[in-house]
Design a protein around this motif. Sequence first.
Motif, PDB file in Angstrom:
ATOM      1  N   ARG A 107      45.002  24.370  22.149  1.00 22.02           N
ATOM      2  CA  ARG A 107      45.895  25.368  21.568  1.00 22.02           C
ATOM      3  C   ARG A 107      45.160  26.509  20.887  1.00 22.02           C
ATOM      4  NH1 ARG A 107      49.736  20.692  18.897  1.00 22.02           N
ATOM      5  NH2 ARG A 107      50.706  20.000  20.852  1.00 22.02           N
ATOM      6  N   VAL A 108      43.888  26.289  20.570  1.00 19.54           N
ATOM      7  CA  VAL A 108      43.110  27.350  19.929  1.00 19.54           C
ATOM      8  C   VAL A 108      42.238  28.028  20.978  1.00 19.54           C
ATOM      9  CG1 VAL A 108      43.091  26.141  17.719  1.00 19.54           C
ATOM     10  CG2 VAL A 108      41.177  25.823  19.300  1.00 19.54           C
ATOM     11  N   ARG A 109      41.937  29.295  20.749  1.00 22.47           N
ATOM     12  CA  ARG A 109      41.075  30.017  21.696  1.00 22.47           C
ATOM     13  C   ARG A 109      39.629  29.552  21.589  1.00 22.47           C
ATOM     14  NH1 ARG A 109      38.369  35.375  21.911  1.00 22.47           N
ATOM     15  NH2 ARG A 109      38.888  35.686  19.703  1.00 22.47           N
ATOM     16  N   ARG A 110      39.184  29.282  20.355  1.00 23.97           N
ATOM     17  CA  ARG A 110      37.796  28.884  20.152  1.00 23.97           C
ATOM     18  C   ARG A 110      37.740  27.747  19.134  1.00 23.97           C
ATOM     19  NH1 ARG A 110      35.472  35.039  19.446  1.00 23.97           N
ATOM     20  NH2 ARG A 110      36.519  34.746  17.415  1.00 23.97           N
ATOM     21  N   LEU A 111      36.902  26.758  19.434  1.00 26.31           N
ATOM     22  CA  LEU A 111      36.713  25.607  18.553  1.00 26.31           C
ATOM     23  C   LEU A 111      35.219  25.373  18.422  1.00 26.31           C
ATOM     24  CD1 LEU A 111      37.659  23.113  16.959  1.00 26.31           C
ATOM     25  CD2 LEU A 111      37.888  21.906  19.143  1.00 26.31           C
ATOM     26  N   GLY A 112      34.696  25.470  17.200  1.00 26.69           N
ATOM     27  CA  GLY A 112      33.254  25.345  17.019  1.00 26.69           C
ATOM     28  C   GLY A 112      32.898  24.521  15.799  1.00 26.69           C
ATOM     29  N   SER A 113      31.630  24.176  15.705  1.00 27.77           N
ATOM     30  CA  SER A 113      31.147  23.395  14.565  1.00 27.77           C
ATOM     31  C   SER A 113      29.910  24.052  13.977  1.00 27.77           C
ATOM     32  CB  SER A 113      30.814  21.960  14.994  1.00 27.77           C
ATOM     33  OG  SER A 113      29.721  21.943  15.890  1.00 27.77           O
ATOM     34  N   VAL A 114      29.677  23.725  12.720  1.00 28.36           N
ATOM     35  CA  VAL A 114      28.479  24.167  12.005  1.00 28.36           C
ATOM     36  C   VAL A 114      27.735  22.925  11.556  1.00 28.36           C
ATOM     37  CG1 VAL A 114      27.582  25.486  10.052  1.00 28.36           C
ATOM     38  CG2 VAL A 114      29.682  26.239  11.218  1.00 28.36           C
ATOM     39  N   CYS A 115      26.425  22.897  11.809  1.00 28.20           N
ATOM     40  CA  CYS A 115      25.572  21.811  11.321  1.00 28.20           C
ATOM     41  C   CYS A 115      26.096  20.459  11.841  1.00 28.20           C
ATOM     42  CB  CYS A 115      25.517  21.877   9.796  1.00 28.20           C
ATOM     43  SG  CYS A 115      24.150  20.978   9.037  1.00 28.20           S
ATOM     44  N   THR A 158      25.486  27.149  20.728  1.00 23.65           N
ATOM     45  CA  THR A 158      25.788  27.063  22.159  1.00 23.65           C
ATOM     46  C   THR A 158      26.920  27.990  22.565  1.00 23.65           C
ATOM     47  OG1 THR A 158      27.287  25.182  21.795  1.00 23.65           O
ATOM     48  CG2 THR A 158      24.979  24.676  22.280  1.00 23.65           C
ATOM     49  N   TYR A 159      27.311  28.914  21.682  1.00 25.98           N
ATOM     50  CA  TYR A 159      28.386  29.852  22.031  1.00 25.98           C
ATOM     51  C   TYR A 159      27.851  30.975  22.898  1.00 25.98           C
ATOM     52  CZ  TYR A 159      31.790  33.582  21.798  1.00 25.98           C
ATOM     53  OH  TYR A 159      32.674  34.572  22.144  1.00 25.98           O
ATOM     54  N   SER A 160      28.621  31.358  23.886  1.00 26.70           N
ATOM     55  CA  SER A 160      28.346  32.574  24.649  1.00 26.70           C
ATOM     56  C   SER A 160      29.637  33.052  25.279  1.00 26.70           C
ATOM     57  CB  SER A 160      27.306  32.333  25.750  1.00 26.70           C
ATOM     58  OG  SER A 160      27.102  33.531  26.487  1.00 26.70           O
ATOM     59  N   ALA A 161      29.912  34.334  25.106  1.00 27.77           N
ATOM     60  CA  ALA A 161      31.130  34.897  25.685  1.00 27.77           C
ATOM     61  C   ALA A 161      30.991  35.127  27.178  1.00 27.77           C
ATOM     62  CB  ALA A 161      31.471  36.214  24.986  1.00 27.77           C
ATOM     63  N   ASP A 162      29.750  35.273  27.672  1.00 31.98           N
ATOM     64  CA  ASP A 162      29.587  35.619  29.088  1.00 31.98           C
ATOM     65  C   ASP A 162      28.457  34.892  29.797  1.00 31.98           C
ATOM     66  OD1 ASP A 162      27.461  36.886  27.842  1.00 31.98           O
ATOM     67  OD2 ASP A 162      28.395  38.870  27.955  1.00 31.98           O
ATOM     68  N   ASP A 163      27.619  34.160  29.080  1.00 30.70           N
ATOM     69  CA  ASP A 163      26.495  33.461  29.693  1.00 30.70           C
ATOM     70  C   ASP A 163      26.972  32.134  30.259  1.00 30.70           C
ATOM     71  OD1 ASP A 163      24.196  32.198  30.425  1.00 30.70           O
ATOM     72  OD2 ASP A 163      23.167  32.418  28.519  1.00 30.70           O
ATOM     73  N   PRO A 164      26.730  31.863  31.564  1.00 28.36           N
ATOM     74  CA  PRO A 164      27.153  30.585  32.136  1.00 28.36           C
ATOM     75  C   PRO A 164      26.543  29.381  31.431  1.00 28.36           C
ATOM     76  CG  PRO A 164      26.522  32.131  33.865  1.00 28.36           C
ATOM     77  CD  PRO A 164      26.125  32.757  32.562  1.00 28.36           C
ATOM     78  N   GLY A 165      25.391  29.579  30.767  1.00 30.87           N
ATOM     79  CA  GLY A 165      24.744  28.481  30.070  1.00 30.87           C
ATOM     80  C   GLY A 165      25.373  28.173  28.729  1.00 30.87           C
ATOM     81  N   GLY A 166      26.274  29.035  28.263  1.00 31.47           N
ATOM     82  CA  GLY A 166      26.933  28.826  26.977  1.00 31.47           C
ATOM     83  C   GLY A 166      28.379  28.419  27.173  1.00 31.47           C
ATOM     84  N   ASP A 167      29.145  28.497  26.116  1.00 29.38           N
ATOM     85  CA  ASP A 167      30.546  28.099  26.186  1.00 29.38           C
ATOM     86  C   ASP A 167      31.333  28.986  25.233  1.00 29.38           C
ATOM     87  OD1 ASP A 167      33.063  26.792  26.153  1.00 29.38           O
ATOM     88  OD2 ASP A 167      32.104  24.869  26.570  1.00 29.38           O
ATOM     89  N   ALA A 168      32.406  29.567  25.721  1.00 30.10           N
ATOM     90  CA  ALA A 168      33.219  30.463  24.897  1.00 30.10           C
ATOM     91  C   ALA A 168      34.413  29.757  24.282  1.00 30.10           C
ATOM     92  CB  ALA A 168      33.694  31.646  25.737  1.00 30.10           C
TER      93      ALA A 168
END
Length: 331
Positions: A107-115, A158-168
């Motif tokens: 349901r969220v556009r982006r889900l990330g973590s810190v540390c 590991t975030y990337s808006a356009d790099d195939p090696g990352g994840d948006a």
Amino acid sequence: MDAPKTIACLIYPDVMSLDVTGPLQVFASANDERQRQGLPPSYRLLVLGPQAGAIATSAGVQLLAEQAWEQTDATHIDTLLIPGGAGEQQQCQNPQLLSWLRAAEPRVRRLGSVCSGALILAAAGLLDGRRATTHWADVGRLREAHPQVEVQGDCLHTYSADDPGGDAHIFTSAGVTAGIDLALALVEADLGRAMALTVARRLVMFLRRPGGQAQFSALLAPDPSRIPRLAALLDWIPAHLADDLSVEALAAQACMAPRTLSRVFVEELGMGPGRYVERIRLETARHLLQNANASISTVARLTGFGHPENLRRAFHKHLSVSPQAYAERFA
């Protein structure tokens, strides 16, 4: 006019305060910069807790949760951040929270973590089959507890808006201040590089380290009691960096066959002997450039890289910066 994007950050007892306030300040500073330009804010900041009210962090200070995460409709959240801290292990065993995160993920556009917040996402099963990183001290724990996660222990995020090696969509970041690097990358994706650099300058930050850059932290040897077959060899390596440290030479020093040594390295350290030696050499070179008045050619010779060009290639590969630029920024 687009409505501000809601950036929500979860807090819980004994969360690390900087994991929360560091990234949120980046988004708040982006709003400030837009206000200076006569533009409306781009972000609304929201702090979620197990209940509304004050929550004590691991630093002893309290942060105020605006509302309870259980009572929050995730469809109203654009970006959800999960910080780390001393209380992370208890949250990894919180079935209600893990269930809420699983429901919130689509349901969220982006889900990330810190540390060490990455371990909470992993406990919810949200990192299975994905690249992930965390604080260097927690990399082994993440790898051991969640073998289905592709752990990348030596990158900032590991975030990337356009790099195939990352994840948006689902992404992680390394220890503490790497969460600020992550937030700057998110601002860049939303508002452009110029705004991200402006915010970085305002916060007196390094002008955006790439997510794939290695964590600038000491490569500490594991507890010898956990690596009895390698303990003596790992103590010996740092004093012989300029010597031949091929697999055959290391195997002779350890009184093992080369194939056996390679297998033991992977089993006990999660990497082969060649990669381990390169990282020790790189870490030592980094330390010398930071703390010693030594030329790059001298550092290359002392650490076993031989030629300065070999040192330059290793720095670009692992740190995304040249030895000269590293010395200028961090010495």
